[in-house]
Enzyme design. Sequence first.
Site, PDB file in Angstrom:
ATOM      1  N   LYS A 112       0.820  -1.210   0.000  1.00  0.00           N
ATOM      2  CA  LYS A 112       0.000   0.000   0.000  1.00  0.00           C
ATOM      3  C   LYS A 112       0.859   1.267   0.000  1.00  0.00           C
ATOM      4  O   LYS A 112       0.434   2.299  -0.506  1.00  0.00           O
ATOM      5  CB  LYS A 112      -0.924   0.021   1.226  1.00  0.00           C
ATOM      6  CG  LYS A 112      -1.816  -1.203   1.424  1.00  0.00           C
ATOM      7  CD  LYS A 112      -2.830  -1.389   0.337  1.00  0.00           C
ATOM      8  CE  LYS A 112      -4.016  -2.272   0.698  1.00  0.00           C
ATOM      9  NZ  LYS A 112      -3.740  -3.684   0.965  1.00  0.00           N
TER      10      LYS A 112
HETATM   11  C1  LIG Z   1      -4.451  -4.802   0.558  1.00  0.00           C
HETATM   12  C2  LIG Z   1      -3.693  -6.065   0.528  1.00  0.00           C
HETATM   13  C3  LIG Z   1      -3.993  -7.084  -0.385  1.00  0.00           C
HETATM   14  C4  LIG Z   1      -5.165  -6.983  -1.337  1.00  0.00           C
HETATM   15  O1  LIG Z   1      -4.996  -5.965  -2.286  1.00  0.00           O
HETATM   16  P1  LIG Z   1      -6.250  -5.437  -3.123  1.00  0.00           P
HETATM   17  O2  LIG Z   1      -5.732  -4.293  -3.910  1.00  0.00           O
HETATM   18  O3  LIG Z   1      -7.284  -5.034  -2.125  1.00  0.00           O
HETATM   19  O4  LIG Z   1      -6.710  -6.566  -3.960  1.00  0.00           O
HETATM   20  C5  LIG Z   1      -3.179  -8.199  -0.405  1.00  0.00           C
HETATM   21  N1  LIG Z   1      -2.146  -8.335   0.445  1.00  0.00           N
HETATM   22  C6  LIG Z   1      -1.837  -7.384   1.346  1.00  0.00           C
HETATM   23  C7  LIG Z   1      -0.695  -7.608   2.272  1.00  0.00           C
HETATM   24  C8  LIG Z   1      -2.588  -6.215   1.414  1.00  0.00           C
HETATM   25  O5  LIG Z   1      -2.264  -5.270   2.303  1.00  0.00           O
END
Ligand SMILES: *Cc1c(COP(=O)(O)O)cnc(C)c1O
Length: 466
Positions: A112
Amino acid sequence: MDYVSTRGSAPALDFAGATLAGLASDGGLYVPREWPRFSEAEIAGLAGLPYAELAQRIMQPFVGDCLTPERLLELTRKAYGRFAHKAVTPLVQLDEQQWLLELFHGPTLAFKDVALQLLGLLFEEFLGRGDGNLTIVGATSGDTGSAAIDAVAGRAKIDIFMLHPRGRVSDVQRRQMTTVLAPNVHNIAIEGSFDDAQAMVKRMFNDAAMTDRFAIGAVNSINWARLMAQVVYYFAAALQLGAPARKVAFAVPTGNFGDVFAGYVAAKMGLPIERLIVATNVNDILHRALSTGDYSQGTVTPTAAPSMDIQVSSNFERLLFDVGGRDGKALAAQMAGFEATKAMQLTNAQREGAAALFSSARADADEMSAAIRWAFTECGETIDPHTAIGLHAAHTAGIDPAVPVVTLATAHPAKFTEAVTAATGQHPALPARVGDLFDREERLVDLPGDYGAVADYVAARASPKA
Ligand SMILES: *Cc1c(COP(=O)(O)O)cnc(C)c1O
């Protein structure tokens, strides 16, 4: 470039407008009016660029004239300068076919950060041009919250209210949010699941009593700018593995369908992608939708990969819009049906359009542990539970052995120590950059799973629009 809503009736906005708006006023999501396209020669010309320069080149067509190339490059250099690895998103080889793309070298140890470090700077840039205030309201299954808070803590003209489902995020995730004591940061633990929190946030975007007084902004992947920033690392990885001359497949641990949708955008821009493998845990609405056409909401089962414990995947709407002929009115009706009955069938066009590029797989708890163990014992790599679900899907997708398969490593294993320790017998250590997380003071408020209580709490503390 301008941006249109997937539900066809909100006004089109430029990039700055779409970035600040988050969700469209008709309840839809903003998408670019058309996909910018790079020729094979243009893609070949991107090989070897430093990450921040590659990011500027990939994103410029989406940003349009909202930022000059020079300014955008300053922002990407600043955002990616905070990463602990010079390559920003390094590739690691596991075996002859399998690779990991490490996306967790940012300040809060999950992918993120790649988008949110930039988004924080974009908010500041665009707000600095007027005299308005922004009220960010978000829901998190753990990683978005910490990354967003790190990106906006202490910034002028921004307040952030972050809802997380109480007791359903890891200790590291919670502390990364609640130990940030800047006065513009408000952490709310709510009773319920991530989907309940996300539904409250979406409701606030459509609540005139709130939107008349406050400019409500989004940091969830409903915000287009986040997906745009994630397109870059698909190019970065594929270029290193021989694109555009050679195709690459990606396995993507998926929850809200944001990260994997960024892969779809990369393909639309001309990057030769063999396949996008959507990996889910037992909360498998996407696996069911892609394999049978049935998009119906189940109940959320908490797992060791909590960032994927999601049964309503907001960004799936962007795919349905694009492969379904970009008919906003028809999609608005389809989504209204889903919201009323919690189930819908994909149209034939949507199923076929998705099947052309996407495969899917689901991993249960044992398959996840087995993947962590395989990476540890066979390759000497410690991976987190989300990444392990991606790796399981990479192994089972039946990709031609001549095609490299890149699993997106979405979090650092030290964010999810329990499952990793159980599978490997080794406790993964937190990197030094997170410091004394477990000694710091926490600040948060507990609220019931009730929209009115959350709206009142926000209204009492947020700064009015202008
Ligand atoms: C947010 C997240 C996901 C999922 O990502 P999306 O964009 O919501 O599909 C997978 N793994 C981790 C560690 C995340 O923080």
